[in-house]
Design a protein around this motif. Structure first.
Motif, mmCIF file in Angstrom:
data_model
loop_
_atom_site.group_PDB
_atom_site.id
_atom_site.type_symbol
_atom_site.label_atom_id
_atom_site.label_comp_id
_atom_site.label_asym_id
_atom_site.label_seq_id
_atom_site.Cartn_x
_atom_site.Cartn_y
_atom_site.Cartn_z
ATOM 1 N N VAL C 177 -2.696 -8.568 12.894
ATOM 2 C CA VAL C 177 -2.275 -7.885 11.663
ATOM 3 C C VAL C 177 -2.931 -8.525 10.442
ATOM 4 C CG1 VAL C 177 -0.304 -7.359 10.172
ATOM 5 C CG2 VAL C 177 -0.098 -7.093 12.659
ATOM 6 N N VAL C 178 -3.000 -9.848 10.411
ATOM 7 C CA VAL C 178 -3.560 -10.528 9.230
ATOM 8 C C VAL C 178 -5.045 -10.198 9.076
ATOM 9 C CG1 VAL C 178 -4.131 -12.769 8.228
ATOM 10 C CG2 VAL C 178 -1.874 -12.398 9.242
ATOM 11 N N LEU C 210 3.308 1.106 -1.544
ATOM 12 C CA LEU C 210 3.414 0.940 -0.094
ATOM 13 C C LEU C 210 2.225 0.165 0.473
ATOM 14 C CD1 LEU C 210 5.344 1.623 2.159
ATOM 15 C CD2 LEU C 210 4.341 3.896 2.312
ATOM 16 N N ALA C 211 1.174 -0.034 -0.328
ATOM 17 C CA ALA C 211 0.006 -0.789 0.133
ATOM 18 C C ALA C 211 0.177 -2.292 -0.053
ATOM 19 C CB ALA C 211 -1.248 -0.303 -0.592
ATOM 20 N N GLY C 212 1.318 -2.710 -0.607
ATOM 21 C CA GLY C 212 1.543 -4.134 -0.861
ATOM 22 C C GLY C 212 1.622 -4.962 0.406
ATOM 23 N N SER C 213 1.187 -6.221 0.316
ATOM 24 C CA SER C 213 1.231 -7.126 1.476
ATOM 25 C C SER C 213 1.132 -8.565 1.006
ATOM 26 C CB SER C 213 0.053 -6.834 2.418
ATOM 27 O OG SER C 213 -1.178 -7.120 1.771
ATOM 28 N N THR C 214 1.541 -9.465 1.884
ATOM 29 C CA THR C 214 1.405 -10.886 1.588
ATOM 30 C C THR C 214 -0.066 -11.252 1.429
ATOM 31 O OG1 THR C 214 3.384 -11.202 2.929
ATOM 32 C CG2 THR C 214 2.156 -13.181 2.326
ATOM 33 N N LEU D 210 1.971 -14.551 6.915
ATOM 34 C CA LEU D 210 0.873 -13.882 6.216
ATOM 35 C C LEU D 210 0.718 -12.423 6.677
ATOM 36 C CD1 LEU D 210 -1.188 -14.483 4.067
ATOM 37 C CD2 LEU D 210 -2.677 -15.507 5.776
ATOM 38 N N ALA D 211 1.404 -12.049 7.759
ATOM 39 C CA ALA D 211 1.334 -10.677 8.248
ATOM 40 C C ALA D 211 2.319 -9.750 7.548
ATOM 41 C CB ALA D 211 1.569 -10.649 9.757
#
Lengths: 292, 292, 292, 292
Positions: C177-178, C210-214, D210-211
């Motif tokens: 996923v990362v 909704l495109a946000g991520s760590t 981080l995922a």
């Protein structure tokens, strides 16, 4: 003997028109700029100074143009083919364009009493010169029958594949398979090189087994030796893969390999290889691997 | 006339051993279970009841086994080929296995005074029966020269492609190209079907142009008609693409098309098509498009 | 207070061991080369001059090593952890390795009366220093319960995800996923840049929806500004994606996006970016587009 | 208080118009069919029986429509917005459409003395109801400043990202990242399930490292439990990925991950999942693996 108008006398159209002359037809050719027209005249054709002049009196009108907008302009435009062609004329468009545009052209032609075939070709300049092209023809069976003989002067494999647009659809499938095969051969070559295998011997064995292909035969050695003079330019193949993508989308299709090879070709063009032969997709695979 | 031991008398190994008999050699064959050994005896060969017995006195030992662990067991194992082969014997491993395992086998053989070639084949059962296989051979030039004549009894294109493991590397490249080409033809077919094109005519034109390939010739019609009796099983091709992936990784390579087709083949196997012919990858593309 | 042996005092292991000291445990640390051991001693730990010395008398043994072969050598090797650990010791392997190797280690440990957990971590050097790592633990519930408290000194999210190997499986999924998310953010950035959009504003809006991520939060700004000092090296992520690929293959899985991002990361490493932070995958996407 | 015309009162437009009413504006709303108009009237708005009536006297005109052709028809059409809006009106198109169409609309508006912003939104129905949408705005800075206050009634993150079309470009990038992230989470979930991992615990740990992503937070649990009531329909996301593909092609870009996820979404729609929430892309990954 038929009276033929021919619009678009470039790398492909020029020798095709000359072959029609050679087969005994009266060919009136038009191209932007006089040089290509003069070459046709030298080959025994008739020079036309406008689309109108090429089309007037013709029983068949051939068009061989780069892209969909060109065909729309030349055929549907104000002073274009349909504005000047007599009812009963048969339009044979040999350009590689979008299937939906081919269908639109055929409808517009029908409204004027003109029959139309989409008849894109495969085989490149050598086969255009030799008159041995493959021709995939879409349109009505009766129109195909009427054009069969003149098409025989430019190609050896001339096949009716379906209704209007079907020729372009088959050509799109052709371009998908060709780009993909070039990509596969490129990956195999880089794989063999990276492993220190004798690639001349390697390509020979690949060619002899189930991995054999016309791409490998026609382009394998050149790819090994990095000879990328065109031939068929990568940027035109890029355009064609755009047609493949939109035709797939219109039909609601998922074509994962076709989609990926389109991205690789886009990358090759973005990196400046668009004017090289499409086998230069090898350069993209080589760069990906830091081996250029 | 040479004395040959042959271990692995399956779909490919059986007819290969029979062709060696036909060429005048003394072939002592071994397989787990007596049925396949009896078939060799019926063809004029000699039955062996163990690897040891097949190998003893042999000048050449052929092995034709499914996968890397099988070769490791049969060649390197306690009661295996190397435990019983006399120094000077020439081991010809025709299995499709990992290049690094082929190199390891060759080193272990050398330590025993046995020469070894990796000699995977291409062409499938029909060419195994006819003795017209393509054979890609890795190992020392001198060993290749010594085996050249006996290999001529099973294949027509017999090429030395490099040092130990190089035969397997070329076979891996072969399997990458073949799987990819099947995938491309599958996408083209589904594309044509979805657009309502006459696919028989379509495949004919594709075959006549730059999209032509051995895959299209050998499998195109069967794919159109959904005939998927093996032939070469998809699950074996899946195994081979695993070899391709790890060989690429070991060499630090990026092969995007190879990577994607491996995922598609994995999906086909996961959905239960592993025992069909590898051209059944078409079923996967069909399912993706909700057209099954 | 527990007696802990700690093998592997690198970028991650060093601060983890120091946090165990800080939590009041007696930590005997070993690393190849004295420098890293001295740093632990300076932090209040005990220096060990061999694996044996670190392990002797320990109730818990932590290992934090680069790859599967390192763990096999240090744990299973002749003079390794299992050779010296007393029955009843609890081995906590925090390395990121193949799930099947983790299972093999646990079985070998059990044969010696040693309990084992695979406990790979996520969060990078900053969270290792702060003791706020995420820890995904595989092994028996009873062993997890016994290790829960000491693990609390190095991480805040400490979760038991299943039997032996399950921690590594979840870590593999994490790395899939990362890498994919970095690739998507990279494509989005290049897309925005090519269209002349204000990317600072663009990333802000992407992050808010909704495109946000760590990944976007932690690395988005650095990617915009091309700051690629590691952090987590691309070449280690490349190794981890190899684990993902083989774990998928063993389970008979098709993971097309994971497969493609692995090819892109392999390309980035092949082109010499392996020692940069994994967010430098952006450089690969940039190069693909001729925009570097 | 401003006078606002609002065309398109569907799942998103309905609550957005109601929030504008709530903020004290006079909102005249139009939709095909009376039901949705009546809902706005019930919320305190004014019913309009045609685009003309909604637009007349308005200082701001909002449009919220499904696709590019709808916007072309409603804004540029014979009896459309531009035919009836007074010079000086500010058109705020919140639809997700092609950037080139947005630019064309802005040019046509300018020719009429009407200012135009493309202002697509992100966040889905819940945030439309709450008035907490993210809004990415393209157009002139002065027009953005003039619309800033009314936009504050429907969104909390309201960002000016560039000239006309830039809002749509950022929205395209948003849809690329969102579809890709859903695909990655889907592959991770299937990977964990196939390995028998506790996926509830697994998703928790993934989310903590981080995922982590908004997709995982908002849809992870529902994906685990196969709840796919929309939300945002997969077929609309499919349309948006078509926009991404053509915007990439126009800019000469290669976006391999975006290209592949578009093929996977196309497959999901082809197999009949178009009316489910876009997180149902998981079903496609599940089917690929024969696990449905």
């Amino acid at each position: 003997m038929s009276r033929i108008g021919f619009v678009g006398l470039g790398i492909m159209g020029g020798p095709m028109a000359a072959n029609l002359v050679r087969a005994g037809h009266r060919v009136a050719g038009y191209n932007r700029g006089p040089a290509k027209v003069e070459r046709l005249v030298a080959a025994g054709g008739v020079g036309a100074s406008s689309v109108a002049e090429a089309v007037r009196d013709a029983e068949f009108v051939f068009t061989m143009l780069p892209d969909s907008p060109d065909v729309e302009a030349v055929v549907l435009g104000e002073d274009g083919v349909l504005a000047h062609a007599a009812p009963g004329t048969l339009l044979v468009d040999c350009s590689t364009i979008r299937p939906d545009v081919a269908r639109r052209v055929a409808e517009a032609a029908a409204a004027r009493g003109v029959r139309a075939l989409d008849a894109p070709v495969s085989g490149g300049e050598p086969k255009a010169v030799d008159g041995t092209l493959s021709i995939m023809v879409g349109g009505e069976a009766e129109a195909f029958a009427a054009a069969r003989e003149v098409l025989g002067a430019v190609g050896t494999t001339v096949v009716h594949v379906g209704a209007s647009g079907a020729g372009q659809t088959v050509k799109a499938a052709n371009q998908l398979v060709v780009a993909g095969t070039i990509g596969l051969v490129a990956e195999a070559l880089v794989f063999l090189e990276a492993h220190g295998v004798d690639t001349e011997a390697g390509l020979t064995v690949l060619g002899g087994g189930l991995a054999g292909s016309t791409v490998l035969d026609a382009k394998g050695r050149k790819m090994r030796e990095r000879e990328f003079a065109p031939g068929f330019r990568l940027e035109l193949h890029h355009k064609d893969l755009g047609i493949v993508q939109s035709a797939a989308r219109e039909a609601g299709l998922s074509i994962p390999l076709g989609g990926l090879v389109a991205q690789l070709v886009a990358a090759a063009v973005a990196q400046g290889d668009g004017t090289l032969d499409h086998s230069a997709l090898l350069r993209q695979i080589t760069r990906l691997n830091g081996r250029d």
